[in-house]
Design a protein around this motif. Structure first.
Motif, PDB file in Angstrom:
ATOM      1  N   GLN A 197     -56.933  57.019  26.064  1.00 34.77           N
ATOM      2  CA  GLN A 197     -57.197  58.294  25.755  1.00 34.77           C
ATOM      3  C   GLN A 197     -55.489  58.924  25.367  1.00 34.77           C
ATOM      4  OE1 GLN A 197     -59.809  59.335  23.729  1.00 34.77           O
ATOM      5  NE2 GLN A 197     -60.689  57.487  24.383  1.00 34.77           N
ATOM      6  N   GLN A 244     -60.931  59.224  18.833  1.00 33.98           N
ATOM      7  CA  GLN A 244     -60.294  60.119  18.611  1.00 33.98           C
ATOM      8  C   GLN A 244     -59.982  60.190  17.223  1.00 33.98           C
ATOM      9  OE1 GLN A 244     -56.621  60.415  20.483  1.00 33.98           O
ATOM     10  NE2 GLN A 244     -57.257  59.878  22.494  1.00 33.98           N
ATOM     11  N   LYS A 253     -69.074  65.069  24.451  1.00 34.21           N
ATOM     12  CA  LYS A 253     -67.800  64.808  24.604  1.00 34.21           C
ATOM     13  C   LYS A 253     -67.076  65.616  25.475  1.00 34.21           C
ATOM     14  CE  LYS A 253     -67.061  67.549  20.272  1.00 34.21           C
ATOM     15  NZ  LYS A 253     -68.343  67.799  19.978  1.00 34.21           N
ATOM     16  N   SER A 272     -65.019  63.576  28.569  1.00 32.78           N
ATOM     17  CA  SER A 272     -63.634  63.643  28.218  1.00 32.78           C
ATOM     18  C   SER A 272     -63.263  64.104  29.848  1.00 32.78           C
ATOM     19  CB  SER A 272     -62.898  64.619  27.437  1.00 32.78           C
ATOM     20  OG  SER A 272     -63.480  64.081  26.094  1.00 32.78           O
ATOM     21  N   TYR A 278     -63.683  61.559  32.566  1.00 37.48           N
ATOM     22  CA  TYR A 278     -62.344  60.451  32.584  1.00 37.48           C
ATOM     23  C   TYR A 278     -61.039  61.013  33.252  1.00 37.48           C
ATOM     24  CZ  TYR A 278     -64.648  57.177  29.689  1.00 37.48           C
ATOM     25  OH  TYR A 278     -65.533  56.328  29.189  1.00 37.48           O
ATOM     26  N   TRP A 279     -60.789  62.324  32.742  1.00 36.52           N
ATOM     27  CA  TRP A 279     -59.447  62.914  33.453  1.00 36.52           C
ATOM     28  C   TRP A 279     -59.799  62.924  35.209  1.00 36.52           C
ATOM     29  CZ3 TRP A 279     -59.448  67.494  36.831  1.00 36.52           C
ATOM     30  CH2 TRP A 279     -58.006  67.455  37.132  1.00 36.52           C
ATOM     31  N   LEU A 308     -65.577  57.038  23.924  1.00 39.51           N
ATOM     32  CA  LEU A 308     -64.776  58.081  23.231  1.00 39.51           C
ATOM     33  C   LEU A 308     -64.036  57.722  21.923  1.00 39.51           C
ATOM     34  CD1 LEU A 308     -63.382  60.822  26.188  1.00 39.51           C
ATOM     35  CD2 LEU A 308     -65.285  60.879  24.435  1.00 39.51           C
ATOM     36  N   TRP A 336     -59.060  56.089  30.471  1.00 45.61           N
ATOM     37  CA  TRP A 336     -58.383  57.634  30.399  1.00 45.61           C
ATOM     38  C   TRP A 336     -56.904  57.302  29.873  1.00 45.61           C
ATOM     39  CZ3 TRP A 336     -58.455  62.533  29.948  1.00 45.61           C
ATOM     40  CH2 TRP A 336     -57.070  63.198  30.506  1.00 45.61           C
ATOM     41  N   TYR A 383     -60.826  68.610  27.960  1.00 44.50           N
ATOM     42  CA  TYR A 383     -59.980  67.500  27.564  1.00 44.50           C
ATOM     43  C   TYR A 383     -60.523  66.907  26.270  1.00 44.50           C
ATOM     44  CZ  TYR A 383     -58.499  68.407  32.269  1.00 44.50           C
ATOM     45  OH  TYR A 383     -57.856  68.784  33.400  1.00 44.50           O
ATOM     46  N   ALA A 384     -61.525  67.463  25.768  1.00 47.58           N
ATOM     47  CA  ALA A 384     -61.788  66.727  24.177  1.00 47.58           C
ATOM     48  C   ALA A 384     -61.129  67.210  23.183  1.00 47.58           C
ATOM     49  CB  ALA A 384     -63.201  67.166  23.924  1.00 47.58           C
ATOM     50  N   ARG A 412     -61.362  64.430  20.285  1.00 50.70           N
ATOM     51  CA  ARG A 412     -62.043  63.445  20.952  1.00 50.70           C
ATOM     52  C   ARG A 412     -63.614  63.637  20.833  1.00 50.70           C
ATOM     53  NH1 ARG A 412     -57.277  63.516  22.849  1.00 50.70           N
ATOM     54  NH2 ARG A 412     -57.602  65.639  23.484  1.00 50.70           N
TER      55      ARG A 412
END
Length: 287
Positions: free
Chosen positions: A180, A198, A104, A108, A111-112, A196, A177, A35-36, A188
């Motif tokens: 993001q 971006q 990262k 990431s 967070y998901w 994080l 999240w 997810y980064a 990210r």
């Protein structure tokens, strides 16, 4: 107890620790998507999830690898999440331990995952190894970026860091999240702690281009040099896609088939001097 990690190599490392301490006994599950990188818009609905899978399908196809759909199906975090929540619903004593290192990719993924687990708050624990020293196998102190770098016996110390994710933490992290997802960039980066930032999809391009020299080099060698020498790195699929995107605008010369894998083509930057010794170059011409 169910353990959650975010990288395949972390599974073996954690299982070795579990073998040393029966109090850690439990299944180890992996959140496999990275997810980064990539689109996160509307990830809470089917359309957003499909857009992300289609993006990964495009990247995988661009690498020249076969069996793209098969590789995509190996990364099914929705099914992993379904099995996790089912286990929580079927056993009121079940708890989740989320293990994350300071990188990262892990943050990431955290967070998901945490954005999906609010109904089970009170049963979700986090072990975030943020700037914590560990002892290497040789007895030296180091600060791991990945869980897989930690010797099994050192995991036994890390377990003391397990703490419940608080209700307020759920709120803050779910908001993060959502932020993001709204920001809309493709890359990210970890700015410290769990923060994080971006940036644009071309973030790695300048560093990647440094490894395209005045002599032909295999695409695989270029990627490996980047991964071994750069501080900020990402997955090889993303890097392969970016490397191929850079060929035409930079006027690089190609040997082989650019539509195939990084093992099947070589690149040369004619604007860069040759790194070969004169004797090597003369020998190559004579051949």
């Amino acid at each position: 107890m169910i353990h959650i990690v975010f990288n395949e190599p972390d599974v073996a490392a954690l299982q070795q620790a579990i073998a040393l301490d029966e109090s850690l006994q439990g299944d180890v599950q992996v959140i496999k998507d990275d997810y980064a990188v990539g689109p996160l818009a509307a990830m809470d609905d089917a359309e957003g999830w499909k857009a992300r899978r289609d993006w990964w399908r495009m990247l995988l196809a661009s690498t020249g690898e076969e069996n793209v759909d098969e590789r995509l199906n190996m990364v099914d975090d929705k099914m992993t999440l379904h099995n996790l929540t089912k286990a929580l619903d079927e056993n009121e004593q079940e708890v989740l331990w989320i293990w994350a290192a300071q990188n990262k990719h892990d943050v990431s993924g955290y967070y998901w995952l945490i954005s999906q687990l609010q109904p089970w708050q009170g049963r979700v624990f986090i072990l975030y190894l943020n700037n914590l020293p560990f002892l290497s196998d040789k007895g030296g102190i180091f600060y791991p970026q990945w869980l897989s770098e930690i010797p099994a016996k050192e995991f036994l110390k890390a377990k003391k860091l397990a703490r419940l994710v608080t209700p307020s933490e759920f709120e803050v992290d779910i908001d993060e999240w959502k932020k993001q997802c709204r920001d809309g960039q493709m890359v990210r980066l970890l700015e410290g702690g769990k923060k994080l930032g971006q940036t644009t999809e071309d973030f790695y391009d300048k560093a990647l281009a440094k490894y395209v020299h005045g002599d032909f080099s295999k695409g695989s060698k270029i990627i490996n040099q980047f991964l071994s020498k750069e501080k900020e790195t990402t997955g090889d699929v993303y890097l392969t896609w970016r490397l191929k995107q850079l060929v035409e605008p930079n006027g690089w010369e190609v040997k082989g088939d650019l539509n195939k894998t990084v093992r099947d083509f070589e690149l040369r930057n004619p604007a860069m001097p040759s790194l070969k010794k004169k004797g090597d170059a003369a020998e190559e011409v004579s051949e």
